[in-house]
Motif scaffolding. Structure first.
Motif, PDB file in Angstrom:
ATOM      1  N   ILE A   5       7.268  -1.872   8.053  1.00 42.19           N
ATOM      2  CA  ILE A   5       6.254  -0.928   8.511  1.00 42.19           C
ATOM      3  C   ILE A   5       6.288  -0.899  10.031  1.00 42.19           C
ATOM      4  CG2 ILE A   5       4.737  -0.942   6.493  1.00 42.19           C
ATOM      5  CD1 ILE A   5       2.979  -3.015   7.849  1.00 42.19           C
ATOM      6  N   ALA A   6       6.030   0.278  10.579  1.00 39.37           N
ATOM      7  CA  ALA A   6       6.219   0.410  12.028  1.00 39.37           C
ATOM      8  C   ALA A   6       4.938   0.692  12.779  1.00 39.37           C
ATOM      9  CB  ALA A   6       7.221   1.510  12.325  1.00 39.37           C
ATOM     10  N   GLY A   7       3.923   1.110  12.092  1.00 42.50           N
ATOM     11  CA  GLY A   7       2.707   1.544  12.786  1.00 42.50           C
ATOM     12  C   GLY A   7       2.125   0.438  13.643  1.00 42.50           C
ATOM     13  N   GLY A   8       1.596   0.831  14.737  1.00 46.11           N
ATOM     14  CA  GLY A   8       0.994  -0.165  15.616  1.00 46.11           C
ATOM     15  C   GLY A   8       0.136   0.574  16.597  1.00 46.11           C
ATOM     16  N   LYS A   9       0.829   1.457  17.297  1.00 42.36           N
ATOM     17  CA  LYS A   9       0.198   2.151  18.392  1.00 42.36           C
ATOM     18  C   LYS A   9      -0.621   3.344  17.894  1.00 42.36           C
ATOM     19  CE  LYS A   9       2.901   4.161  21.372  1.00 42.36           C
ATOM     20  NZ  LYS A   9       2.580   5.272  22.267  1.00 42.36           N
ATOM     21  N   PHE A  10      -0.168   3.930  16.770  1.00 38.79           N
ATOM     22  CA  PHE A  10      -0.780   5.218  16.387  1.00 38.79           C
ATOM     23  C   PHE A  10      -2.246   5.090  16.004  1.00 38.79           C
ATOM     24  CE2 PHE A  10       1.155   3.825  12.305  1.00 38.79           C
ATOM     25  CZ  PHE A  10       0.039   3.829  11.506  1.00 38.79           C
ATOM     26  N   ARG A  34     -10.000   2.782  16.712  1.00 41.57           N
ATOM     27  CA  ARG A  34      -9.365   1.456  16.660  1.00 41.57           C
ATOM     28  C   ARG A  34      -8.882   0.929  18.011  1.00 41.57           C
ATOM     29  NH1 ARG A  34      -6.812   5.619  15.631  1.00 41.57           N
ATOM     30  NH2 ARG A  34      -4.687   5.972  16.304  1.00 41.57           N
ATOM     31  N   THR A  73       0.799  -1.240   0.000  1.00 38.08           N
ATOM     32  CA  THR A  73       0.000   0.000   0.000  1.00 38.08           C
ATOM     33  C   THR A  73       0.829   1.286   0.000  1.00 38.08           C
ATOM     34  OG1 THR A  73      -0.546  -0.595   2.287  1.00 38.08           O
ATOM     35  CG2 THR A  73      -2.321  -0.607   0.727  1.00 38.08           C
ATOM     36  N   GLY A 108      -3.411   0.659  18.928  1.00 36.41           N
ATOM     37  CA  GLY A 108      -4.184  -0.094  17.938  1.00 36.41           C
ATOM     38  C   GLY A 108      -3.988  -1.594  18.048  1.00 36.41           C
ATOM     39  N   PRO A 164       6.367   7.726   5.015  1.00 36.53           N
ATOM     40  CA  PRO A 164       5.419   8.799   5.302  1.00 36.53           C
ATOM     41  C   PRO A 164       5.436   9.120   6.790  1.00 36.53           C
ATOM     42  CG  PRO A 164       4.384   7.047   4.021  1.00 36.53           C
ATOM     43  CD  PRO A 164       5.724   6.541   4.447  1.00 36.53           C
ATOM     44  N   ARG A 207      12.177   4.342  -4.600  1.00 39.33           N
ATOM     45  CA  ARG A 207      11.650   3.935  -3.299  1.00 39.33           C
ATOM     46  C   ARG A 207      12.202   2.571  -2.871  1.00 39.33           C
ATOM     47  NH1 ARG A 207       6.882   6.715  -1.970  1.00 39.33           N
ATOM     48  NH2 ARG A 207       7.014   5.621   0.013  1.00 39.33           N
ATOM     49  N   GLU A 257       0.743  11.859   8.471  1.00 40.09           N
ATOM     50  CA  GLU A 257       0.011  11.632   7.224  1.00 40.09           C
ATOM     51  C   GLU A 257      -0.394  10.169   7.026  1.00 40.09           C
ATOM     52  OE1 GLU A 257       2.655  11.384   3.484  1.00 40.09           O
ATOM     53  OE2 GLU A 257       3.687  12.837   4.746  1.00 40.09           O
ATOM     54  N   ALA A 258       0.021   9.305   7.955  1.00 36.22           N
ATOM     55  CA  ALA A 258      -0.309   7.901   7.793  1.00 36.22           C
ATOM     56  C   ALA A 258      -1.658   7.607   8.455  1.00 36.22           C
ATOM     57  CB  ALA A 258       0.776   7.044   8.427  1.00 36.22           C
ATOM     58  N   GLY A 259      -2.535   6.986   7.712  1.00 36.98           N
ATOM     59  CA  GLY A 259      -3.801   6.567   8.282  1.00 36.98           C
ATOM     60  C   GLY A 259      -3.811   5.054   8.409  1.00 36.98           C
ATOM     61  N   VAL A 260      -4.784   4.526   9.077  1.00 36.15           N
ATOM     62  CA  VAL A 260      -4.879   3.078   9.201  1.00 36.15           C
ATOM     63  C   VAL A 260      -6.351   2.685   9.361  1.00 36.15           C
ATOM     64  CG1 VAL A 260      -4.552   3.036  11.719  1.00 36.15           C
ATOM     65  CG2 VAL A 260      -3.878   1.054  10.360  1.00 36.15           C
ATOM     66  N   ASP A 311       4.696   2.049  17.628  1.00 39.24           N
ATOM     67  CA  ASP A 311       4.348   2.774  16.414  1.00 39.24           C
ATOM     68  C   ASP A 311       5.540   3.431  15.741  1.00 39.24           C
ATOM     69  OD1 ASP A 311       4.916   4.674  18.251  1.00 39.24           O
ATOM     70  OD2 ASP A 311       3.071   5.836  17.996  1.00 39.24           O
ATOM     71  N   SER A 356       2.764  -5.224  13.064  1.00 40.28           N
ATOM     72  CA  SER A 356       2.804  -3.839  12.605  1.00 40.28           C
ATOM     73  C   SER A 356       1.760  -3.655  11.519  1.00 40.28           C
ATOM     74  CB  SER A 356       4.194  -3.477  12.089  1.00 40.28           C
ATOM     75  OG  SER A 356       4.556  -4.314  11.023  1.00 40.28           O
ATOM     76  N   MET A 357       1.397  -2.403  11.295  1.00 40.48           N
ATOM     77  CA  MET A 357       0.373  -2.149  10.282  1.00 40.48           C
ATOM     78  C   MET A 357       0.554  -0.762   9.707  1.00 40.48           C
ATOM     79  SD  MET A 357      -2.846  -1.624  12.770  1.00 40.48           S
ATOM     80  CE  MET A 357      -2.757  -0.392  14.056  1.00 40.48           C
ATOM     81  N   PHE A 358       0.003  -0.591   8.531  1.00 41.03           N
ATOM     82  CA  PHE A 358       0.116   0.672   7.825  1.00 41.03           C
ATOM     83  C   PHE A 358      -1.002   0.713   6.801  1.00 41.03           C
ATOM     84  CE2 PHE A 358       1.909   3.373   4.489  1.00 41.03           C
ATOM     85  CZ  PHE A 358       2.316   4.465   5.237  1.00 41.03           C
ATOM     86  N   ARG A 359      -1.868   1.700   6.927  1.00 43.78           N
ATOM     87  CA  ARG A 359      -3.011   1.849   6.021  1.00 43.78           C
ATOM     88  C   ARG A 359      -3.887   0.600   5.961  1.00 43.78           C
ATOM     89  NH1 ARG A 359      -0.156   5.464   1.304  1.00 43.78           N
ATOM     90  NH2 ARG A 359       0.422   7.118   2.740  1.00 43.78           N
ATOM     91  N   PHE A 360      -3.649  -0.280   4.966  1.00 49.26           N
ATOM     92  CA  PHE A 360      -4.467  -1.495   4.832  1.00 49.26           C
ATOM     93  C   PHE A 360      -3.615  -2.765   4.931  1.00 49.26           C
ATOM     94  CE2 PHE A 360      -6.714   1.884   2.619  1.00 49.26           C
ATOM     95  CZ  PHE A 360      -7.995   1.753   3.132  1.00 49.26           C
ATOM     96  N   ASP A 361      -2.327  -2.594   5.237  1.00 50.85           N
ATOM     97  CA  ASP A 361      -1.400  -3.727   5.292  1.00 50.85           C
ATOM     98  C   ASP A 361      -1.024  -4.053   6.727  1.00 50.85           C
ATOM     99  OD1 ASP A 361      -1.356  -3.659   2.573  1.00 50.85           O
ATOM    100  OD2 ASP A 361       0.738  -3.057   2.367  1.00 50.85           O
ATOM    101  N   GLY A 362      -0.892  -5.328   7.001  1.00 46.71           N
ATOM    102  CA  GLY A 362      -0.425  -5.732   8.322  1.00 46.71           C
ATOM    103  C   GLY A 362       0.627  -6.816   8.200  1.00 46.71           C
TER     104      GLY A 362
END
Lengths: 93, 307
Positions: free
Chosen positions: A88-93, B106, A9, B74, B220, A45, B224-227, B163, B186-192
Motif C-alpha cells: 500500500i502506498a498511501g501516506g500523504k494523500f 487528518r 481492506t 497524513g 484503486p 487480484r 477513489e481511495a479514502g482513509v 502517497d 503507509s496506509m489505505f482505508r483502515f489498514d496501516g
C-alpha cells in the motif's frame, strides 16, 4: 481442512466486507483456488495469469512469507493462519 | 558526586525523602550528558531526561540529530509534530503540495488559516511555534532522480510518508545507495503498515518485500481511495517512535518485521520480512545500479498554491 485467511481492506469488496474467510486446501495453491470458488475475483487480484503470486502482493502463512518457504506449494496444516498483504502506498494523500 | 556515590546516598533515604528520588534520578541523568542545556531546555525535556533510556545523553543526541520526512501529509503531520516536540534538532521536510481544505481531516500539522500555503511552509510555522529548538529545512519540491540523493545525504534517519509507489521505490533505492535507515509507513482505508528498511545493516529493503510497484489499474486510483483520518495518527506516530529509537539506539528493532495495523479489527500483527538474496537492488547479484523513476500510477495533482 479449514484454514483461516485474513483479507486486507482493499480486497474486502470481494468478500462481502469480511476481514476473515475460511478456506480449504493442503497447500497455498489449493487454498487460493478454494477461496476463489467462494469469492470469485479474489484470485485475479492475488495471482498473475500463470498462477504465480503478483509481485506487489505477499502471502504469509502465520508470520512467514511463502516466498521464503515453498511458495504456492507451501503446505498448510489445520491451525495455520494465512494472510494476504498487498503493498500500500498511501501516506500523504 | 559520582553516580555510584549518589546511588549509595539514595539507599540511605527513608520513605519521607523518597519523593526526592525522581529528582535525584533526574540530576543523575543530566550529569551524564556533556551537553549544556539551557534551563528552558531542562524543563521542556524533563520527561525525557528522567527516563533512564533517554537521559541527558539521549536528549543531547536528539538535539543534534537530523531527521528527514518525506511528505507533510497524513503520516508526515503526526510524525513531524512528535519529532519536533521531542527536540530533534534538524528536521527536513519535502512536499510540493499546498494545504487544501480536504487535507485537514487528518493532516493535523496544518490548519484552516493555512489553506493555500505550501505544505512545507505551513508545517515549518507550526513546528517553530511548538519548539524553537528545531531547525526546519523545507524543500518545496517533488523528489526525483536529480535531487533526492543530494537532499537525503545530510540526514541520519529518513521517514517515508509519501502517497505513491514511484516515490516509495525511488526513496528506497536512494536510501540503499546512501546507506540511510528508512522508516517506512503507509496506509489505505483502515489498514496501516510500518517497517524499517536497513539493507546496509544486512536487513531487508522495500524491494525485498515488494520487488516492483503494481501496474496501472490494479490498485484503486488515488481519487477513489479514502482513509480514516485518525489511522494516519497511529501510523505516523509509530514512525516517529521508531525514528526516535533509531537516534537513541534503544529498544528492539523493527527492521526485519512488518507491523500491520487493522483499525476495524483493532489488531496489530508483526510478520517477518526477510532480506531477499534475489533482490534486484540489495541482493547477491543486483541488477539495479542506479536510481529509477517509475511512471505515476495515479494522476499528478499539479496545483499552484494560492498563498
Amino acid at each position: 481442512m479449514a484454514i483461516k485467511v485474513r483479507i486486507p481492506t482493499p480486497l474486502r469488496k470481494l468478500t462481502n466486507g469480511k476481514d476473515e474467510v475460511i478456506g480449504e486446501g493442503k497447500n497455498v495453491k489449493e487454498l487460493i483456488n478454494n477461496i476463489e470458488t467462494q469469492y470469485p475475483g479474489l484470485k485475479e487480484r492475488i495471482c498473475e495469469e500463470d498462477g504465480k503470486i503478483r509481485r506487489f502482493v505477499n502471502i504469509y502463512v502465520n508470520d512467514e512469507d511463502i516466498r521464503f518457504k515453498n511458495s504456492i506449494d507451501t503446505e498448510l496444516k489445520d491451525s495455520d493462519e494465512v494472510s494476504i498483504i498487498p503493498a500500500i502506498a498511501g501516506g500523504k494523500f | 558526586m559520582k553516580i555510584e556515590n549518589w546511588k549509595l546516598e539514595i539507599l540511605k533515604w527513608n520513605k519521607k525523602t523518597i519523593c526526592n528520588l525522581n529528582f535525584a534520578i533526574f540530576i543523575l541523568q543530566l550529569e551524564r550528558s556533556d551537553m549544556n542545556f539551557t534551563e528552558e531546555q531542562i524543563e521542556r525535556y524533563s520527561r525525557h531526561i528522567i527516563l533512564p533510556e533517554v537521559g541527558g545523553k539521549g536528549q543531547a543526541k536528539l538535539l543534534t540529530a537530523k531527521v528527514f520526512v518525506l511528505g507533510a501529509g497524513g503520516l508526515g503531520s503526526p510524525a513531524l509534530y512528535y519529532l519536533a516536540a521531542a527536540g530533534v534538532g534538524t528536521i527536513g521536510i519535502a512536499d510540493a503540495d499546498c494545504v487544501d481544505l480536504s487535507n485537514l481531516q487528518r493532516q493535523i500539522i496544518h490548519s484552516t488559516s493555512k489553506i493555500g500555503l505550501p505544505k512545507v511552509e505551513s508545517a515549518k510555522r507550526t513546528i517553530e511555534d511548538l519548539n524553537p529548538d528545531v531547525k526546519v529545512i523545507a524543500y518545496n519540491e517533488r523528489l526525483n532522480i536529480g535531487n533526492i540523493t543530494q537532499i537525503i545525504r545530510d540526514y541520519d534517519v529518513i521517514l517515508d510518508g509519501s502517497d505513491n509507489f514511484p516515490t516509495r521505490f525511488l526513496m528506497n533505492d536512494a536510501c540503499f545507495f546512501e546507506k540511510k535507515t528508512l522508516v517506512s509507513g503507509s496506509m489505505f482505508r483502515f489498514d496501516g503498515q510500518v517497517t524499517i528498511f536497513q539493507p546496509h545493516e544486512g536487513k531487508p529493503c522495500y524491494r525485498c518485500l515488494y520487488p516492483e510497484p503494481p501496474p496501472k489499474g490494479l490498485v484503486p486510483s488515488c481519487q477513489e481511495a479514502g482513509v480514516l483520518g485518525a489511522l494516519a495518527g497511529v501510523i505516523g506516530v509509530i514512525q516517529a517512535v521508531e525514528a526516535i529509537k533509531q537516534v537513541l539506539k534503544i529498544g528492539d528493532e523493527l527492521a526485519g518485521y512488518l507491523l500491520i495495523f487493522d483499525a476495524l479489527a483493532m489488531t496489530f500483527r508483526k510478520v517477518k520480512v526477510r532480506r531477499d538474496p534475489q533482490c534486484s537492488l540489495c541482493g547477491d547479484n543486483p541488477t539495479i545500479k542506479e536510481l529509477i523513476m517509475y511512471e505515476e500510477t495515479c494522476e499528478i495533482r499539479e496545483k499552484r498554491c494560492e498563498k
